[in-house]
Write a protein that holds these residues in place. Structure first.
Motif, short mmCIF file in Angstrom:
data_model
loop_
_atom_site.label_atom_id
_atom_site.label_comp_id
_atom_site.label_asym_id
_atom_site.label_seq_id
_atom_site.Cartn_x
_atom_site.Cartn_y
_atom_site.Cartn_z
N ASP A 1 0.83 -1.21 0.00
CA ASP A 1 0.00 0.00 0.00
C ASP A 1 0.86 1.26 0.00
O ASP A 1 0.55 2.25 -0.68
CB ASP A 1 -0.92 0.00 1.22
CG ASP A 1 -1.97 -1.10 1.13
OD1 ASP A 1 -2.21 -1.59 0.01
OD2 ASP A 1 -2.53 -1.48 2.17
N ASP B 1 1.62 17.94 -5.66
CA ASP B 1 2.05 16.53 -5.59
C ASP B 1 3.17 16.33 -4.57
O ASP B 1 3.21 15.31 -3.86
CB ASP B 1 2.52 16.08 -6.98
CG ASP B 1 1.37 15.93 -7.96
OD1 ASP B 1 0.23 15.74 -7.50
OD2 ASP B 1 1.61 16.01 -9.17
N THR C 1 4.24 9.47 -9.89
CA THR C 1 3.92 9.34 -11.31
C THR C 1 3.33 10.63 -11.86
O THR C 1 3.70 11.09 -12.96
CB THR C 1 2.94 8.18 -11.51
OG1 THR C 1 3.50 6.98 -10.98
CG2 THR C 1 2.62 7.97 -12.98
N GLY C 2 2.40 11.22 -11.09
CA GLY C 2 1.81 12.48 -11.54
C GLY C 2 2.85 13.58 -11.64
O GLY C 2 2.85 14.37 -12.60
N ARG D 1 1.66 16.21 -1.16
CA ARG D 1 1.05 14.90 -0.88
C ARG D 1 2.12 13.87 -0.56
O ARG D 1 1.96 13.06 0.36
CB ARG D 1 0.22 14.47 -2.09
CG ARG D 1 -0.40 13.09 -1.92
CD ARG D 1 -1.40 12.79 -3.00
NE ARG D 1 -1.88 11.43 -2.90
CZ ARG D 1 -2.76 10.99 -2.01
NH1 ARG D 1 -3.26 11.85 -1.13
NH2 ARG D 1 -3.14 9.74 -1.99
N THR E 1 -4.29 10.65 3.02
CA THR E 1 -3.27 9.61 2.82
C THR E 1 -3.78 8.23 3.16
O THR E 1 -3.12 7.23 2.85
CB THR E 1 -2.05 9.91 3.69
OG1 THR E 1 -2.42 9.83 5.07
CG2 THR E 1 -1.48 11.28 3.37
N ARG F 1 3.69 5.85 -5.24
CA ARG F 1 3.86 5.83 -6.69
C ARG F 1 2.90 6.80 -7.38
O ARG F 1 3.26 7.43 -8.40
CB ARG F 1 3.61 4.41 -7.20
CG ARG F 1 3.93 4.24 -8.69
CD ARG F 1 3.59 2.85 -9.19
NE ARG F 1 4.28 1.82 -8.45
CZ ARG F 1 3.69 0.93 -7.68
NH1 ARG F 1 2.38 0.98 -7.51
NH2 ARG F 1 4.39 0.01 -7.06
N THR F 2 1.69 6.94 -6.83
CA THR F 2 0.70 7.79 -7.50
C THR F 2 1.16 9.24 -7.60
O THR F 2 1.18 9.81 -8.70
CB THR F 2 -0.65 7.69 -6.76
OG1 THR F 2 -1.07 6.31 -6.76
CG2 THR F 2 -1.70 8.55 -7.44
N PRO F 3 1.54 9.91 -6.49
CA PRO F 3 1.99 11.30 -6.65
C PRO F 3 3.30 11.41 -7.41
O PRO F 3 3.53 12.38 -8.13
CB PRO F 3 2.13 11.79 -5.21
CG PRO F 3 2.28 10.57 -4.39
CD PRO F 3 1.48 9.51 -5.08
N HIS G 1 2.23 1.86 -3.35
CA HIS G 1 1.18 2.37 -4.25
C HIS G 1 0.88 3.84 -3.96
O HIS G 1 0.75 4.65 -4.89
CB HIS G 1 -0.08 1.52 -4.07
CG HIS G 1 -1.26 2.06 -4.83
ND1 HIS G 1 -1.37 1.94 -6.20
CD2 HIS G 1 -2.36 2.72 -4.40
CE1 HIS G 1 -2.51 2.52 -6.59
NE2 HIS G 1 -3.12 2.99 -5.51
N GLU G 2 0.77 4.18 -2.66
CA GLU G 2 0.45 5.56 -2.31
C GLU G 2 1.57 6.51 -2.71
O GLU G 2 1.32 7.67 -3.05
CB GLU G 2 0.21 5.66 -0.80
CG GLU G 2 -1.04 4.93 -0.32
CD GLU G 2 -2.32 5.56 -0.86
OE1 GLU G 2 -2.32 6.78 -1.07
OE2 GLU G 2 -3.30 4.82 -1.08
N ARG H 1 -13.29 8.28 -1.04
CA ARG H 1 -12.55 8.39 -2.29
C ARG H 1 -13.29 9.28 -3.28
O ARG H 1 -12.70 10.03 -4.04
CB ARG H 1 -12.34 6.99 -2.89
CG ARG H 1 -11.43 6.12 -2.05
CD ARG H 1 -11.20 4.78 -2.71
NE ARG H 1 -10.36 3.91 -1.89
CZ ARG H 1 -9.05 3.93 -1.88
NH1 ARG H 1 -8.41 4.80 -2.65
NH2 ARG H 1 -8.37 3.12 -1.12
#
Length: 444
Positions: free
Chosen positions: A232, A270, A242-243, A273, A401, A238-240, A235-236, A394
């Motif tokens: 998790d 980003d 990647t953006g 975050r 977070t 990776r998202t910011p 993943h959390e 969501r």
């Protein structure tokens, strides 16, 4: 274990053998002395009644008798002691008539041996004042080492048998431990699902096996939580990332199409975050490691008032605070707990957020209530898991977070308290309840 048992048995058997030898020898010596004394007494009756004669014929199996005068002359004797010098001239002390002695000498048949001698004083005999000595040869058992050797061999055999039994018993006792050891060597971090077979005996070994199985179960659960947390967290993060990377690549590839200020603001969001997730992960790591700070007395009403005034909110915050409700703990951590609860309530509220502080049954009670959609009863425990966000959360706001309520509960547990979701008795919305021991309450 076998060596200890053998040493203990050897001490007991050694003491028993020594006592047995002494008892047997003492008993045999006493029996010989009594038998000789009886023969001397019978001889005294004969010489008191009959005429004087130099030969005495004993009436029992004691065939060595001497009658010795005060001057040391042998005035009468049995055929086996005829013309032999007195074997002893020991006399009883004044006031006593009997004396016992052990004498080693050479008597027929010309063999040196030891004899048990019983002497009896007779004053009115046909020979005058004399001593009658009855002589009994001691059996070889008293003087040879036969009895000691026999007892030693017997004790050695018994000791060997006891040692073998102790070895077998210890082996049977430790066999389940060996099975557990062999089973544990096959358990690896990649497969923690295996369990030890629990014996049906219900003894200490069964209890040990149950404890090991429970430990393995907790370890498996902890490893699974760790893996899920790592997944998790990646993943959390990776998202910011990647953006942020995508926005930077677009800005570099076509600088003229992208407004630099807009791009920097988006990248900064980003980065914020990312920073929030990393800070939450660091705080969770500190809580999991059990780091403790020096506690202080904190007034919950003052803490709530100062934090509500300092923190900007999107909705109205209504306060209902009882004064004098104090707890002991870390102000920084309790501020973080309150901030997370207020942020969660503000994120899901429609119009207002209520904060209540009071005390019940020796506990300080802090409630944060919002008028949002609320938390379904089946989801009230899941919301405290790490990186858990309900569908409503969501859809309404992806800025969280997913660690806020998990951190809040860990802080509550670190302060010997509880944090849980309860029914909202005032209407719709979520109601989160924090209970901490009062600073005035005794430790329990």
């Amino acid at each position: 274990m076998t060596l200890i048992a053998i040493i203990a048995f050897a001490l007991v058997l050694g003491m028993g053998m020594f006592v047995t030898l002494q008892v047997v020898k003492t008993r045999l010596s006493a029996d010989l002395s009594d038998l000789a004394a009886d023969a001397a007494a019978n001889t005294a009756l004969d010489i008191e009644k009959g005429p004087a004669d130099t030969v005495i014929f004993p009436l029992n199996r004691v065939n060595r008798i001497q009658v010795v005068a005060n001057d040391g002359r042998v005035v009468a004797a049995s055929p086996a002691m005829k013309e032999k010098p007195p074997l002893t001239q020991k006399r009883p002390p004044p006031g006593q008539a009997r004396v016992d002695e052990t004498v080693c000498a050479t008597l027929p048949p010309k063999e040196r041996a030891c004899y048990s001698v019983a002497g009896l004083r007779v004053e009115d005999s046909v020979y005058g004042d004399v001593m009658i000595y009855a002589i009994m040869p001691e059996p070889p058992l008293l003087r040879s080492s036969f009895l000691a050797i026999t007892l030693t061999l017997f004790s050695s055999g018994l000791l060997a048998l006891l040692g073998w039994g102790a070895w077998q018993l210890a082996g049977r006792t430790l066999a389940p431990v060996e099975r557990i050891r062999a089973e544990m060597t096959e358990i690896t971090a990649s497969d923690l699902s295996r369990r030890m077979p629990v014996p049906a005996s219900g003894n200490e070994m069964a209890q040990l096996t149950q404890t090991i199985n429970a430990t393995l179960e907790r370890l498996e659960r902890a490893v699974e939580n760790q893996r899920r947390f790592a997944s998790d967290a990646s993943h959390e993060l990776r998202t910011p990332l990647t953006g942020l990377r995508t926005k930077l690549e677009l800005a570099i590839s076509d600088p003229e199409a992208e407004d630099p200020l807009t791009t920097m603001r988006s990248v900064l969001a980003d980065a914020d975050r990312l920073q929030a997730v990393i800070e939450d992960l660091l705080l969770l790591a500190c809580l999991d490691s059990g780091v403790r700070v020096a506690p202080e007395v904190i007034d919950l009403a003052d803490l709530v008032t100062s934090e509500v005034r300092r923190r900007p909110t999107r909705h109205e915050v209504l306060l209902k605070l009882d004064p004098g409700v104090t707890v002991r703990g870390s102000r920084v951590q309790l501020v973080r707990l309150l901030t997370n609860l207020l942020a969660n309530a503000d994120r899901h509220a429609v119009k207002e957020v209520q904060v209540r502080v009071g005390s019940r049954l020796g506990e300080a009670v802090l409630e944060v209530i919002d008028d949002g959609l609320g938390i379904p009863e089946t989801e009230r425990e899941r919301v405290f898991q790490r990186f858990t966000r309900l569908d409503s959360a969501r859809s309404r706001d992806a800025g969280g977070t997913g660690l806020g309520l998990s951190i809040a509960r860990d802080i509550a547990v670190a302060h010997r308290g509880r944090l849980y979701a309860a029914d909202n008795t005032t209407g719709r919305g979520a109601r989160l309840v924090l209970r901490l021991p009062l600073s005035t309450a005794p430790d329990s």
